[in-house]
Design a protein around this motif. Structure first.
Motif, PDB file in Angstrom:
ATOM      1  N   ARG A   1       0.827  -1.203   0.000  1.00  0.00           N
ATOM      2  CA  ARG A   1       0.000   0.000   0.000  1.00  0.00           C
ATOM      3  C   ARG A   1       0.869   1.263   0.000  1.00  0.00           C
ATOM      4  NH1 ARG A   1      -3.810  -1.301  -2.471  1.00  0.00           N
ATOM      5  NH2 ARG A   1      -5.861  -1.816  -1.636  1.00  0.00           N
TER       6      ARG A   1
ATOM      7  N   ARG B   1       2.078   1.772  -3.477  1.00  0.00           N
ATOM      8  CA  ARG B   1       1.008   2.325  -4.309  1.00  0.00           C
ATOM      9  C   ARG B   1       0.864   3.830  -4.077  1.00  0.00           C
ATOM     10  NH1 ARG B   1      -3.197   0.521  -7.235  1.00  0.00           N
ATOM     11  NH2 ARG B   1      -5.067   1.815  -7.358  1.00  0.00           N
TER      12      ARG B   1
ATOM     13  N   GLY C   1      -0.844  -5.682  -2.208  1.00  0.00           N
ATOM     14  CA  GLY C   1      -1.035  -4.337  -1.675  1.00  0.00           C
ATOM     15  C   GLY C   1      -0.849  -3.247  -2.706  1.00  0.00           C
TER      16      GLY C   1
END
Length: 820
Positions: free
Chosen positions: A68, A71, A101
């Protein structure tokens, strides 16, 4: 919760090793001594799931959280183009979790297991490791050849040598602009901190680093010699080593041996990322996990309170996901770890990270010959059951030997279960080897249709950002810089007025469509096959295929197989989909289905593609004749009508087609042996009318049954030889309006609607006196500022024109500006 005694204390006190940095470091890491001539200490992760059994949710959560962060660093668009590469053996599972993720990114991990017949796409050395050589063996080499960011994942980032070796090797083959290095801990020394920036400058690319915690390891002089001396001293006095047994486990009282659990692993699904793992494969795994975990839960002994799921060396992700799913369905405490090649000293001391060690012979016929393998912190941990998960390449007699892993486990737990995942080996799929191709995608995991209504012979590319502004797509397509199937138009979001038009059109035409569905289905049953296999051309053909299937059920009690496949103008039909169909059905029973014909380009495309496929594969029997609801272009023999009328499913895009996009064929996303791709727009569920459309038409089946059968009987007695008058009309229009490209002339209500929704239209030609069938066309044209020109003696109800060599501000043949 922090340990009362840090599991690095024993090594730190005796070797003078210091771990300095973030407060979290002591929670994340412990220390042990390597049996390795290159490095004395081992940083033992508490959250990796390799040496220390841990909650699978904790292990997965750390990797997913790092993904994450990647990202967020890259942004959604670049993250959608990223590929993730993990390092064997320790970070193979971590890399998978990071890929999840990042946003379901394609994933590949290095491997130390050569696979005969699979070409090497790269390799590198890990100088400090016990096994130094890494191989890259992607099934689809294009996985590494894209221009998007490459995300490299390892458990720790210490000197950076391994990562730099990797990037240097890959950048020479597949240069790109950006790399992201991901690690649980960044432990570079002060001297190494600047190397990454210098290296980035050297190769002319940006290199970022993302880590969960940062710090350094201070090593005193002579630490290697001191460590080796400690290992030699304690190897001879260690009492926590397992004892070897001389008879099989299933002959010993109280130890019945390992019970095999059949997981029901999906056919053709890779066991991990050794050869690449696509987002579509991740979705297949997600769908299969609940049933697999239920089988394991059922096999566990009654009253088990602590359960270990034990993976196998590089096979980390599948056991981790299985353990995480099991954690949700059983009341027992579930832990996860894996076996390893890494030799480490075991000491039963609370200040030492490796308390116990099981030793057993390698059982996967490794390339480097027989040797020892290890499972740490399993003995003495109080597990009531251990579920050992291996791949089929490791399911060998050595696994069951008197000194093998299963017997060693049985010494320390009342119950041992064995789950074997099929080892995935890339091979060219064919009709003789259908297992190399995945099963069709089905709703609700893919599409809003019921699972029995249609199986999609596609791969799910929902994770990729493929949409581009209409104007940019048109420029790229007409300039030859891109094919229309390499991107997607932004999904049209209908206004309330347009939605009302759709509902009105559906209300007035549902019975007419139902009769055409009945007529064409009766023709198929009478002429083509008494038990046809319906194969819709995605996506416009899919609603028609579902309706034909429903008619066969309603009128004849038949349960016809129905699939959707991709065909791309200029590229042909998906050959892998044909291979799958040939492996599962008689090609002579396959009936290709579409919504309508325009000028007949797809009809010609399919005929040529089938001819080429059968010549190359030696498979015969496919009939390229398409069955359609409406054939205004007079291109086919099997149709419900040749009138050019409004089929309401043409009014909308994905929201009337099961929320599925147009199909995509792009070399960096679709490998040689992959199905073509498409997206599932789950986020548009609130606007979905796919099932409403089907139900509204099917509701008229009883009312039109007699008329449809009479119409079919009349058609059977009619000469239905295609005249191709539509193609002739298109050529005439192309020349008359100085377009000189038949691909930019889109005849018929359905094709004209597509032009207005997806392309940059120049003008619309409408047959003089055309009625309500064109209400939605007129509304769309008004919204986009496109002129509608009435024409006498037009063979179609309407025709959409796309201006050639489109550029912003271009003028048309009449000298007027093209409206964007």
């Amino acid at each position: 919760m922090k340990n009362v005694v840090w599991t690095g204390t024993w090594v730190a006190e005796r070797l003078g090793v210091e771990l300095v940095g973030d407060e979290r470091l002591s929670d994340l890491l412990g220390l042990a001594l390597r049996r390795n001539p290159r490095r004395a200490h081992l940083l033992v992760s508490n959250v990796l799931g390799k040496h220390v059994p841990q909650s699978p949710s904790v292990v997965y959560g750390h990797g997913f959280a790092l993904g994450r962060r990647v990202r967020e660093l890259l942004g959604a668009e670049d993250a959608g183009a990223a590929v993730v590469l993990g390092y064997a053996e320790t970070a193979t599972g971590l890399g998978h979790c990071v890929a999840d993720g990042v946003g379901l990114a394609p994933y590949l991990h290095s491997t130390r297991r050569p696979v005969p017949g699979v070409d090497t796409a790269g390799g590198f050395e890990e100088s400090h490791s016990h096994a130094t050589s890494h191989l890259l063996l992607p099934e689809n080499p294009a996985l590494l050849a894209g221009a998007g960011p490459l995300v490299l994942v390892d458990d720790e980032f210490s000197t950076g040598n391994t990562v730099l070796n990797t990037i240097r090797d890959l950048h020479a083959r597949y240069p790109r602009d950006r790399y992201v290095v991901v690690a649980l801990v960044d432990l570079r020394s002060a001297a190494d901190l600047g190397r990454l920036a210098e290296f980035a400058t050297e190769i002319g690319a940006r290199v970022d680093l993302v880590a969960a915690a940062r710090g350094t390891v201070n090593l005193p002089e002579g630490v290697l010699e001191k460590g080796q001396a400690l290992v030699a001293e304690h190897e001879t006095t260690r009492t926590t080593e397992n004892t070897k047994t001389t008879e099989p486990a299933d002959n010993r009282p109280g130890h019945p041996g390992a019970a095999r659990v059949e997981l029901g692993w999906p056919r053709g699904l890779p066991d991990g990322g050794r050869h690449g793992f696509t987002p579509g494969q991740r979705i297949r795994l997600d769908a299969a996990l609940p049933a697999m975990a239920a089988r394991v839960a059922e096999a566990l002994p009654e009253g088990a309170r602590r359960v270990l799921v034990l993976g196998f060396e590089e096979l980390m992700y599948a056991p981790l996901r299985l353990a995480r799913e099991l954690e949700q369905v059983v009341s027992a405490e579930v832990r996860y770890s894996t076996t390893t090649r890494s030799p480490v000293l075991a000491l039963d001391d609370p200040g030492y990270a490796i308390r116990t060690r099981l030793v057993f012979p390698a059982h996967d016929d490794p390339d480097d010959g027989p040797g020892e393998r290890y499972a740490y912190n399993v003995a003495g941990a109080g597990f009531d059951a251990v579920v050992a998960v291996v791949d089929s390449a490791a399911d060998t007699p050595a696994l069951y030997a008197p000194d093998g892993l299963l017997v060693q486990l049985a010494e320390h737990t009342p119950s041992v279960l064995l789950a074997v995942v099929p080892s995935y080996v890339p091979a060219r799929p064919s009709a003789e080897r259908p297992s190399m191709l995945p099963e069709p995608l089905r709703g609700p995991a893919f599409s809003s249709y019921a699972p029995d209504e249609v199986g999609w012979l596609l791969q799910d590319l929902s994770y990729v950002t493929l949409e581009a502004p209409t104007e940019e797509r048109e420029e790229a397509i007409q300039s030859g810089g891109a094919h229309y199937a390499e991107s997607l138009p932004v999904e049209y979001q209908p206004s309330p007025q347009y939605q009302e038009l759709f509902q009105t059109a559906l209300g007035t035409s549902a019975a007419r469509i139902a009769q055409a569905v009945g007529a064409v289905t009766e023709l198929v049953l009478a002429e083509r096959s008494p038990h046809p296999v319906l194969v819709s051309l995605a996506r416009a053909g899919t609603p028609v295929g579902v309706l034909m299937r429903r008619w066969a059920q309603h009128r004849h009690g038949l349960d016809l197989p129905h699939y959707a496949v991709s065909i791309v103008r200029g590229r042909g039909i998906d050959a892998n989909a044909l291979r799958w169909l040939a492996a599962h059905h008689d090609p002579a029973d396959v009936v290709f289905v579409d919504g309508w014909t325009g000028k007949g380009a797809i009809t010609r495309e399919l005929t040529e593609a089938i001819r080429e496929f059968e010549a190359a594969e030696g498979v015969t029997g496919f009939d390229p004749e398409i069955a359609v609801l409406a054939d205004p272009g007079s291109c086919v023999r099997t149709y419900g009508t040749r009138e050019d009328f409004l089929i309401p499913s043409a009014c909308l895009n994905s929201t009337v087609s099961g929320l599925i996009s147009r199909t995509v064929l792009r070399s960096d996303l679709v490998g040689e042996y992959d199905f073509h791709g498409a997206k599932f727009y789950r986020e548009l569920a609130g606007s979905d009318v796919s099932v409403d459309f089907l139900d509204a038409v099917a509701a008229h089946f009883p009312d039109v049954a007699d008329a449809a059968c009479a119409q079919a009987k009349e058609l059977l007695a009619t000469d239905r030889t295609p005249t191709w008058e539509g193609w002739a009309a298109v050529e005439r229009i192309s020349e008359e309006y100085e377009i000189h490209d038949v691909n930019l002339v889109k005849p018929g209500v359905g094709e004209t609607t597509r032009v207005l929704l997806r392309r940059v239209p120049w003008k619309i030609l409408a047959r003089a006196g055309a009625g309500t069938d064109l209400d939605h066309v007129r509304l769309l044209a008004q919204q986009r500022g496109v002129p509608v020109e009435e024409v006498d003696e037009l063979p179609y109800t309407c025709v959409g024109l796309i201006h050639p060599k489109y550029t912003r501000g271009a003028t048309g043949a009449d000298g007027k500006a093209v409206t964007v």
